[in-house]
Design a protein around this motif. Structure first.
Motif, PDB file in Angstrom:
ATOM      1  N   ASN A   1       0.803  -1.224   0.000  1.00  0.00           N
ATOM      2  CA  ASN A   1       0.000   0.000   0.000  1.00  0.00           C
ATOM      3  C   ASN A   1       0.836   1.275   0.000  1.00  0.00           C
ATOM      4  N   ALA A   2       2.114   1.160  -0.265  1.00  0.00           N
ATOM      5  CA  ALA A   2       2.999   2.324  -0.214  1.00  0.00           C
ATOM      6  C   ALA A   2       2.596   3.410  -1.203  1.00  0.00           C
ATOM      7  N   ASN A   3       2.021   3.025  -2.310  1.00  0.00           N
ATOM      8  CA  ASN A   3       1.638   4.002  -3.337  1.00  0.00           C
ATOM      9  C   ASN A   3       0.137   4.261  -3.378  1.00  0.00           C
ATOM     10  N   THR A   4      -0.561   3.879  -2.327  1.00  0.00           N
ATOM     11  CA  THR A   4      -2.002   4.101  -2.267  1.00  0.00           C
ATOM     12  C   THR A   4      -2.269   5.559  -1.930  1.00  0.00           C
ATOM     13  N   VAL A   5      -2.964   6.243  -2.813  1.00  0.00           N
ATOM     14  CA  VAL A   5      -3.314   7.640  -2.559  1.00  0.00           C
ATOM     15  C   VAL A   5      -4.826   7.772  -2.491  1.00  0.00           C
TER      16      VAL A   5
ATOM     17  N   GLU B   1      -6.489  22.223  -5.753  1.00  0.00           N
ATOM     18  CA  GLU B   1      -5.103  22.703  -5.838  1.00  0.00           C
ATOM     19  C   GLU B   1      -4.159  21.657  -6.450  1.00  0.00           C
ATOM     20  N   GLY B   2      -4.677  20.468  -6.769  1.00  0.00           N
ATOM     21  CA  GLY B   2      -3.878  19.426  -7.414  1.00  0.00           C
ATOM     22  C   GLY B   2      -3.188  18.485  -6.443  1.00  0.00           C
ATOM     23  N   TYR B   3      -3.671  18.381  -5.204  1.00  0.00           N
ATOM     24  CA  TYR B   3      -3.029  17.530  -4.203  1.00  0.00           C
ATOM     25  C   TYR B   3      -3.829  16.262  -3.938  1.00  0.00           C
ATOM     26  N   VAL B   4      -3.106  15.196  -3.618  1.00  0.00           N
ATOM     27  CA  VAL B   4      -3.681  13.944  -3.136  1.00  0.00           C
ATOM     28  C   VAL B   4      -2.961  13.591  -1.825  1.00  0.00           C
ATOM     29  N   ARG B   5      -3.570  12.725  -1.037  1.00  0.00           N
ATOM     30  CA  ARG B   5      -2.973  12.309   0.241  1.00  0.00           C
ATOM     31  C   ARG B   5      -2.346  10.930   0.060  1.00  0.00           C
ATOM     32  N   ALA B   6      -1.074  10.823   0.434  1.00  0.00           N
ATOM     33  CA  ALA B   6      -0.327   9.571   0.329  1.00  0.00           C
ATOM     34  C   ALA B   6       0.132   9.142   1.724  1.00  0.00           C
TER      35      ALA B   6
ATOM     36  N   ALA C   1      -5.058   8.968   5.058  1.00  0.00           N
ATOM     37  CA  ALA C   1      -4.097   8.187   4.282  1.00  0.00           C
ATOM     38  C   ALA C   1      -4.022   6.756   4.814  1.00  0.00           C
ATOM     39  N   PHE C   2      -3.500   5.859   3.987  1.00  0.00           N
ATOM     40  CA  PHE C   2      -3.223   4.502   4.449  1.00  0.00           C
ATOM     41  C   PHE C   2      -2.299   4.592   5.654  1.00  0.00           C
ATOM     42  N   GLN C   3      -2.622   3.846   6.696  1.00  0.00           N
ATOM     43  CA  GLN C   3      -1.815   3.870   7.903  1.00  0.00           C
ATOM     44  C   GLN C   3      -0.976   2.601   7.981  1.00  0.00           C
ATOM     45  N   ALA C   4       0.336   2.774   7.949  1.00  0.00           N
ATOM     46  CA  ALA C   4       1.241   1.636   8.041  1.00  0.00           C
ATOM     47  C   ALA C   4       1.097   0.971   9.406  1.00  0.00           C
ATOM     48  N   GLN C   5       1.224  -0.349   9.427  1.00  0.00           N
ATOM     49  CA  GLN C   5       1.144  -1.108  10.667  1.00  0.00           C
ATOM     50  C   GLN C   5       2.542  -1.252  11.251  1.00  0.00           C
ATOM     51  N   LEU C   6       2.665  -0.948  12.522  1.00  0.00           N
ATOM     52  CA  LEU C   6       3.934  -1.044  13.231  1.00  0.00           C
ATOM     53  C   LEU C   6       3.767  -2.073  14.343  1.00  0.00           C
ATOM     54  N   VAL C   7       4.415  -3.221  14.201  1.00  0.00           N
ATOM     55  CA  VAL C   7       4.262  -4.321  15.153  1.00  0.00           C
ATOM     56  C   VAL C   7       5.120  -4.057  16.382  1.00  0.00           C
ATOM     57  N   MET C   8       4.511  -4.202  17.552  1.00  0.00           N
ATOM     58  CA  MET C   8       5.227  -4.047  18.821  1.00  0.00           C
ATOM     59  C   MET C   8       5.359  -5.418  19.464  1.00  0.00           C
ATOM     60  N   ALA C   9       6.565  -5.752  19.884  1.00  0.00           N
ATOM     61  CA  ALA C   9       6.826  -7.059  20.489  1.00  0.00           C
ATOM     62  C   ALA C   9       7.375  -6.865  21.891  1.00  0.00           C
ATOM     63  N   GLY C  10       7.134  -7.860  22.716  1.00  0.00           N
ATOM     64  CA  GLY C  10       7.635  -7.811  24.086  1.00  0.00           C
ATOM     65  C   GLY C  10       8.026  -9.194  24.568  1.00  0.00           C
ATOM     66  N   ALA C  11       8.958  -9.216  25.505  1.00  0.00           N
ATOM     67  CA  ALA C  11       9.441 -10.475  26.072  1.00  0.00           C
ATOM     68  C   ALA C  11       8.396 -11.063  27.006  1.00  0.00           C
TER      69      ALA C  11
END
Length: 130
Positions: A30-34, A83-88, A41-51
């Motif tokens: 989804n890096a190029n999803t506008v 104005e010619g803008y998109v959200r990425a 915008a598409f929200q990247a998933q950030l995995v959190m790990a714990g011991a």
């Protein structure tokens, strides 16, 4: 440490790394999803790990990146505003690829530990049955 603790700990590592790989695959796909500027915008998933107490590792949560993303000037895009803008997505592809390599190596290491443990246990059972 019990006889099968190595398998349990390595198995938890496999699970955590698989979740991380899945999240990175989604992010990269989804890096190029506008979207139009009135949407998030598409929200990247950030995995959190714990011991864990037993030496393993668990996914403790999944955070999402900034929904504001970034505005990109692309007046020819069909979703562009007046104005010619998109959200990425606000995502650094090189960071995603670096994390992908780390997640792959972690998965491979956990898989190798699992294989070595299984081989060791099989050998021990073979010796004990003679």
């Amino acid at each position: 440490m019990g006889a099968f603790d190595v398998l349990r700990i390595a198995g938890s590592g496999l699970g955590m790394h698989q979740t991380w790989l899945d999240a990175l695959a989604s992010n990269i796909a989804n890096a190029n999803t506008v979207v139009s500027t009135d949407q998030t915008a598409f929200q990247a998933q950030l995995v959190m790990a714990g011991a864990r107490q037993d030496g393993g590792v668990d996914v403790t949560g999944i955070a999402l990146s900034d929904p504001e993303g970034m505005l990109v000037h692309d007046p020819d895009h069909p979703l562009a505003d007046a104005e010619g803008y998109v959200r990425a997505p606000a995502m650094d592809m090189s960071a995603q690829m670096s994390e992908l390599i780390m997640a792959q190596r972690g998965f491979q290491a956990s898989a190798q530990v699992t294989k070595f443990a299984q081989d060791t246990y099989s050998t021990a059972i073979g010796i004990g049955s003679r």
